[in-house]
Design an enzyme around this catalytic site. Structure first.
Site, PDB file in Angstrom:
ATOM      1  N   ASN A   1       1.066  -6.279  15.090  1.00  0.00           N
ATOM      2  CA  ASN A   1       1.531  -7.674  15.136  1.00  0.00           C
ATOM      3  C   ASN A   1       0.968  -8.403  13.918  1.00  0.00           C
ATOM      4  OD1 ASN A   1       2.166 -10.309  15.727  1.00  0.00           O
ATOM      5  ND2 ASN A   1       0.714 -10.500  17.425  1.00  0.00           N
TER       6      ASN A   1
ATOM      7  N   LYS B   1       1.524 -11.323  13.000  1.00  0.00           N
ATOM      8  CA  LYS B   1       1.398 -12.771  13.232  1.00  0.00           C
ATOM      9  C   LYS B   1       2.007 -13.534  12.042  1.00  0.00           C
ATOM     10  CE  LYS B   1      -2.697 -11.843  15.934  1.00  0.00           C
ATOM     11  NZ  LYS B   1      -3.651 -12.432  16.836  1.00  0.00           N
TER      12      LYS B   1
ATOM     13  N   HIS C   1       3.288 -13.638  23.979  1.00  0.00           N
ATOM     14  CA  HIS C   1       1.957 -13.484  23.368  1.00  0.00           C
ATOM     15  C   HIS C   1       1.113 -14.717  23.719  1.00  0.00           C
ATOM     16  CE1 HIS C   1      -1.196 -13.105  20.352  1.00  0.00           C
ATOM     17  NE2 HIS C   1      -0.847 -11.833  20.257  1.00  0.00           N
TER      18      HIS C   1
ATOM     19  N   GLU D   1      -0.722 -16.464  22.032  1.00  0.00           N
ATOM     20  CA  GLU D   1      -0.639 -17.553  21.050  1.00  0.00           C
ATOM     21  C   GLU D   1       0.638 -18.366  21.249  1.00  0.00           C
ATOM     22  OE1 GLU D   1      -1.371 -15.056  17.659  1.00  0.00           O
ATOM     23  OE2 GLU D   1      -3.422 -14.758  18.370  1.00  0.00           O
TER      24      GLU D   1
ATOM     25  N   GLU E   1      -3.358  -7.821  27.208  1.00  0.00           N
ATOM     26  CA  GLU E   1      -4.160  -8.423  26.142  1.00  0.00           C
ATOM     27  C   GLU E   1      -5.054  -9.514  26.730  1.00  0.00           C
ATOM     28  OE1 GLU E   1      -2.452  -7.796  22.021  1.00  0.00           O
ATOM     29  OE2 GLU E   1      -1.649  -9.679  22.737  1.00  0.00           O
TER      30      GLU E   1
ATOM     31  N   GLY F   1      -8.457 -11.348  18.532  1.00  0.00           N
ATOM     32  CA  GLY F   1      -8.960 -11.959  17.304  1.00  0.00           C
ATOM     33  C   GLY F   1     -10.431 -12.317  17.338  1.00  0.00           C
TER      34      GLY F   1
ATOM     35  N   SER G   1      -8.613  -6.881  19.506  1.00  0.00           N
ATOM     36  CA  SER G   1      -9.684  -6.389  18.630  1.00  0.00           C
ATOM     37  C   SER G   1      -9.730  -4.868  18.547  1.00  0.00           C
ATOM     38  CB  SER G   1     -11.040  -6.961  19.068  1.00  0.00           C
ATOM     39  OG  SER G   1     -11.032  -8.375  18.952  1.00  0.00           O
TER      40      SER G   1
HETATM   41  C1  PEP Z   1      -2.715  -9.560  18.895  1.00  0.00           C
HETATM   42  O1  PEP Z   1      -2.406 -10.410  18.092  1.00  0.00           O
HETATM   43  O2  PEP Z   1      -1.923  -9.235  19.765  1.00  0.00           O
HETATM   44  C2  PEP Z   1      -4.041  -8.962  18.806  1.00  0.00           C
HETATM   45  C3  PEP Z   1      -4.379  -8.069  19.704  1.00  0.00           C
HETATM   46  O3  PEP Z   1      -4.842  -9.356  17.773  1.00  0.00           O
HETATM   47  P1  PEP Z   1      -6.216  -8.671  17.301  1.00  0.00           P
HETATM   48  O4  PEP Z   1      -5.965  -7.185  17.233  1.00  0.00           O
HETATM   49  O5  PEP Z   1      -6.504  -9.267  15.963  1.00  0.00           O
HETATM   50  O6  PEP Z   1      -7.253  -8.997  18.326  1.00  0.00           O
END
Ligand code: PEP
Length: 262
Positions: A10, A12, A102, A104, A174, A180, A220
């Site tokens: 992703n 983003k 997601h 976000e 998630e 993040g 992460s």
């Molecule tokens: C994500 O954006 O879905 C995500 C898991 O980000 P990160 O791997 O940076 O934690």
């Protein structure tokens, strides 16, 4: 039944369409150089909308073994929805996957389970594979309500889907506190929730569907922690944010099967 692992990057709101070409080409060369076995993991990138035409041209033109999709889709077909992108537009751009719900989007765009459900239905109605994101906030985890909270999101997202549609979709667990932050869930914690999701699917849609649906972990993930996560029986891949922007890191994640479990 064997579920093919899926590693989805992703991006983003990162990389313009010129930068996307650079990353995709380097990713392809690196995967080839390191002799990635596409039978052992499916590699997918999820760029911003503005990159999709360029990604499509590159993937089709050079016959890259990399899948791609979008980070969001409108719940509506067309019309006065300024700023939105329809499922048909994404299909025309060759998108096989689309991220829905997601955290976000939930946080910054007020998306709730009803909207996530409408978008999921729209995606499957056009033949795309939705990657539906679910997962608890930190306060919920601290109250040990992470399993029922996540299952509540799953239930909301899947209203009205047929068993066949559920079997072909992807759910990404998630936990919001892991996205993040550098604070990855332990493999056992991730497995606990992914097992509960698969169990919920089994109860509602039967064993064949729960054996087929792919459930990812996201939050992460990096080249050092991916192998231990992937050693869990109910984790079928990862949704990767920051690490998917670093070619060597993402290519190592895609080759998790070569890594020692530490
Ligand atoms: C994500 O954006 O879905 C995500 C898991 O980000 P990160 O791997 O940076 O934690």
């Amino acid at each position: 039944m064997a579920r093919k692992p899926l590693m989805a990057g992703n991006w983003k709101m990162n990389l313009n369409h010129v930068e996307a070409v650079g990353l995709l080409q380097k990713l392809t060369w690196t995967l080839e150089d390191k002799k990635h076995d596409p039978d052992k993991s499916e590699v997918v990138v999820l760029p911003p909308f503005t990159d999709l035409r360029t990604v499509q041209t590159l993937v089709d033109g050079d016959r890259l073994e990399i899948g791609y999709g979008a980070q969001d889709v409108s719940a509506f077909d067309n019309g006065a929805y300024t700023g939105d992108i329809s499922a048909d537009m994404l299909v025309k751009l060759g998108c096989r996957y689309v991220v829905v719900g997601h955290s976000e989007r939930r946080r910054f765009h007020g998306e709730d389970d009803n909207i996530v459900n409408a978008k999921t239905l729209k995606a499957v109605s056009r033949g795309m594979v939705p990657i539906v994101c679910v997962g608890e906030r930190l306060a919920v985890r601290e109250q040990f309500r992470h399993v029922p909270d996540t299952l509540h999101h799953v239930e909301g997202a899947l209203v009205g889907l047929t068993s066949d549609q559920v079997a072909n979709m992807v759910i990404a667990y998630e936990p919001v506190w892991a996205i993040g932050t550098g604070r990855v869930a332990t493999p056992e914690d991730a497995q606990e929730v992914c097992t509960a999701i698969r169990g919920w699917i089994r109860e509602r849609h039967g064993g064949e569907v729960s054996d087929r649906i792919r459930i990812l972990y996201g939050g992460s993930v990096n080249a050092r922690n991916v192998a231990a996560l992937m050693a869990q029986s109910d984790i079928d891949g990862c949704l990767v944010g920051a690490a998917s922007l670093k070619v060597d890191e993402f290519s190592a994640i895609a080759r998790f099967y070569e890594m020692p479990v530490i």
